[in-house]
Scaffold this motif. Structure first.
Motif, PDB file in Angstrom:
ATOM      1  N   PRO A 252     -15.667 -37.583  -2.900  1.00 33.91           N
ATOM      2  CA  PRO A 252     -16.313 -37.111  -4.129  1.00 33.91           C
ATOM      3  C   PRO A 252     -16.147 -38.084  -5.290  1.00 33.91           C
ATOM      4  CG  PRO A 252     -14.333 -35.833  -3.648  1.00 33.91           C
ATOM      5  CD  PRO A 252     -14.617 -36.662  -2.429  1.00 33.91           C
ATOM      6  N   GLU A 253     -15.004 -38.789  -5.329  1.00 32.89           N
ATOM      7  CA  GLU A 253     -14.803 -39.778  -6.396  1.00 32.89           C
ATOM      8  C   GLU A 253     -15.870 -40.872  -6.332  1.00 32.89           C
ATOM      9  OE1 GLU A 253     -10.594 -38.587  -4.925  1.00 32.89           O
ATOM     10  OE2 GLU A 253     -12.606 -38.894  -4.091  1.00 32.89           O
ATOM     11  N   ASP A 254     -16.230 -41.254  -5.106  1.00 34.28           N
ATOM     12  CA  ASP A 254     -17.192 -42.341  -4.939  1.00 34.28           C
ATOM     13  C   ASP A 254     -18.617 -41.876  -5.247  1.00 34.28           C
ATOM     14  OD1 ASP A 254     -15.166 -44.060  -4.263  1.00 34.28           O
ATOM     15  OD2 ASP A 254     -15.386 -43.746  -2.103  1.00 34.28           O
ATOM     16  N   PRO A 286     -13.169 -25.787  -2.904  1.00 30.68           N
ATOM     17  CA  PRO A 286     -13.880 -26.080  -4.154  1.00 30.68           C
ATOM     18  C   PRO A 286     -13.352 -27.306  -4.881  1.00 30.68           C
ATOM     19  CG  PRO A 286     -12.532 -24.097  -4.377  1.00 30.68           C
ATOM     20  CD  PRO A 286     -12.522 -24.459  -2.927  1.00 30.68           C
ATOM     21  N   ALA A 287     -12.119 -27.745  -4.552  1.00 33.00           N
ATOM     22  CA  ALA A 287     -11.561 -28.932  -5.212  1.00 33.00           C
ATOM     23  C   ALA A 287     -12.410 -30.172  -4.935  1.00 33.00           C
ATOM     24  CB  ALA A 287     -10.116 -29.161  -4.758  1.00 33.00           C
ATOM     25  N   LEU A 293     -17.731 -33.032 -10.231  1.00 33.78           N
ATOM     26  CA  LEU A 293     -18.318 -32.410 -11.420  1.00 33.78           C
ATOM     27  C   LEU A 293     -17.495 -32.667 -12.667  1.00 33.78           C
ATOM     28  CD1 LEU A 293     -19.512 -28.947 -10.030  1.00 33.78           C
ATOM     29  CD2 LEU A 293     -20.804 -31.076 -10.243  1.00 33.78           C
ATOM     30  N   ASN A 294     -16.189 -32.924 -12.501  1.00 34.61           N
ATOM     31  CA  ASN A 294     -15.316 -33.162 -13.649  1.00 34.61           C
ATOM     32  C   ASN A 294     -15.250 -34.631 -14.054  1.00 34.61           C
ATOM     33  OD1 ASN A 294     -14.748 -30.443 -13.752  1.00 34.61           O
ATOM     34  ND2 ASN A 294     -12.794 -30.616 -12.671  1.00 34.61           N
ATOM     35  N   ASP A 295     -15.900 -35.510 -13.311  1.00 36.17           N
ATOM     36  CA  ASP A 295     -15.924 -36.920 -13.693  1.00 36.17           C
ATOM     37  C   ASP A 295     -16.732 -37.054 -14.986  1.00 36.17           C
ATOM     38  OD1 ASP A 295     -17.497 -39.615 -13.719  1.00 36.17           O
ATOM     39  OD2 ASP A 295     -15.805 -39.981 -12.381  1.00 36.17           O
ATOM     40  N   PRO A 296     -16.138 -37.596 -16.053  1.00 35.97           N
ATOM     41  CA  PRO A 296     -16.828 -37.597 -17.353  1.00 35.97           C
ATOM     42  C   PRO A 296     -18.128 -38.389 -17.371  1.00 35.97           C
ATOM     43  CG  PRO A 296     -14.812 -38.912 -17.440  1.00 35.97           C
ATOM     44  CD  PRO A 296     -14.789 -38.174 -16.144  1.00 35.97           C
TER      45      PRO A 296
END
Length: 473
Positions: A252-254, A286-287, A293-296
């Motif tokens: 998800p980070e990528d 959900p993490a 979704l929380n990546d600014p």
């Protein structure tokens, strides 16, 4: 006194009109498909004390964008075996006002597991400027399928997702991500090129990231030029899996890094209004979704999140935590080719689960397949309609009628109604024109009585064993 005497008949007429409003009801069992149920009427007479009543409240939940299925190459190939009249009948049954009225459908960007083989819209290695980008193949297959549907429903809306980037953008240089351990070795991938989870299969290098953003932008613009607006892109089909068919796992980070620094800015630069959706997520934790979704940087561009398969375990949490985002159901679970009543009941469970948890759409997977349902990768799956390419026999399966019970009546722009004292087998909606829709399943082996209340009116219906029913009023 005169004024008072006039008011009484007017009130009586108002109540009478409300009670006498026309009720349309259709029911489907395995042996009796899409049958009208007569003499269903509202009444002001309350049921006996103690009898359970489901109340249709005035509280409204999410707005529905639409209901539909997925266009894929093998589906169009099967339709091309048929005569023009047969093909038109199937398309009418899927998209016309008299049929299922599908309104919001999915398409792949390049190959999918029901494409006829591996391909992308640019297979020229390291063509970072997308000089060789082309939708020529789609113009002969997918676009023909979509355009035939558009002739029937000009308001049909489309969304898209890639199953895999072009193979040259992946770390194993293949459309497949997983080694096929069966004796058939459908994809030709060797074990040393199997992508280990949770690695990202995309080449996270600037040139490839820029090129892929350009690739997706050119896809949106090319389809727009063909008269097909892409409402949104779910940026990767099932990023949590390394399938033997076209696929690409992403951390998800990528994905967030790609969206926030490359895809989002590219769409802005090119004035593309296609929404970017974090999907299609097939992870129940959900993490995984929160991380992106929380990546600014990415959060500026994400308009929603899409879920399928194990993602059903995440949507109840994400829909509550991110109420400003659009929640999407992206693919019905495809079964094993049984095409039976049990498969329809499982799809009903999915419809109920996703719509009760905030999804603004429901997307069936294979609308049309051959009679075996087998993909090029050896997986048998269900479809709404089957075509035998040898005998040209056409069969409509129970899931077709289930989907019609939902999509024929629930219009784009409808809102889901909150129910009191209801179980999970009842859904209710109000359409933009104010008309109501109640969809109810009876999965038991015996009949079931349901009493609905709206204000001071009551509606009692008896549901057949193993049935799906729609009440429209």
């Amino acid at each position: 006194m005169k004024k008072y005497l006039v008011a009484i008949p007017m009130l009586a007429l108002s109540v009478a009109a409300a009670v006498a409003q026309k009720v349309e009801m259709y029911s489907t069992t395995e042996a009796s498909l899409w049958q009208e149920v007569k003499n269903v009427k509202w009444t002001t007479k309350a049921p006996e004390a103690g009898k359970p009543v489901v109340t249709l409240t005035d509280e409204r939940a999410q707005t529905i964008d639409g209901i539909g299925g997925t266009f894929n190459e093998i589906g169009w190939d099967m339709l091309c075996y048929l005569s023009e009249d047969q093909r038109q009948q199937i398309l009418n049954d899927l998209f016309s006002e008299e049929g299922a009225k599908f309104s919001y459908c999915r398409m792949p960007i390049g190959a999918s597991d029901y494409g006829m083989n591996f391909y992308s819209l640019n297979d020229v290695v390291d063509d970072f400027d997308m000089v060789n980008f082309s939708i020529a193949r789609d113009r002969h297959i997918l676009l023909r399928y979509i355009k035939e549907a558009q002739k029937i429903n000009p308001d049909l809306k489309m969304w898209a997702s890639p199953w895999s980037p072009p193979g040259w953008m992946k770390i194993n240089s293949s459309y497949a991500s997983g080694y096929d351990r069966s004796e058939h070795n459908h994809n030709g991938l060797t074990l040393d090129r199997h992508i280990e989870l949770p690695c990202t299969g995309f080449k996270m290098q600037e040139g490839y990231l820029k090129a892929y953003a350009l690739y997706l932008a050119k896809f949106c613009k090319a389809y727009e030029e063909q008269g097909v607006h892409i409402e949104n892109i779910n940026i990767q089909n099932e990023p949590c899996s390394n399938h033997i068919f076209p696929s690409c796992p992403w951390r998800p980070e990528d994905m967030a890094y790609f969206v926030g620094r490359f895809l989002g800015p590219r769409f802005e630069q090119d004035s593309i209004d296609t929404e970017i959706i974090f999907g299609t997520i097939n992870r129940d934790n959900p993490a995984f979704t929160r991380t992106a979704l929380n990546d600014p940087e990415a959060a500026k561009y994400f308009k929603g999140a899409g879920f399928q398969w194990d993602g059903k375990g995440a949507i109840p949490y994400i829909s509550k935590e991110y109420p400003h985002l659009k929640m999407m159901h992206t693919e019905a679970e495809c079964g094993n080719g049984s095409n039976d009543w049990g498969a329809a009941e499982h799809t009903w469970w999915q419809i109920s689960h996703y719509l009760r948890n905030g999804a603004r759409n429901f997307t069936y997977w294979n609308m049309v397949l051959d009679d075996t349902g087998t993909s090029p990768w050896g997986w048998k799956q269900n479809s709404l309609i089957s075509v035998n390419p040898k005998t040209l026999e056409v069969v409509y399966h129970p899931e077709y009628y289930l989907m019609k019970h939902l999509s024929h009546y629930v219009e784009p722009g409808a809102q889901r109604l909150v129910l009191d004292n209801a179980d999970d087998d009842i859904l209710a909606f109000v359409n933009p024109d104010g008309k109501g829709v109640v969809i109810v399943a009876n999965c038991a082996d015996k009949s079931r009585q349901v009493v609905l209340r709206q204000g001071k009116k009551y509606l009692t219906v008896v549901l057949q064993p193993k049935s799906f029913s729609t009440i429209y009023y």
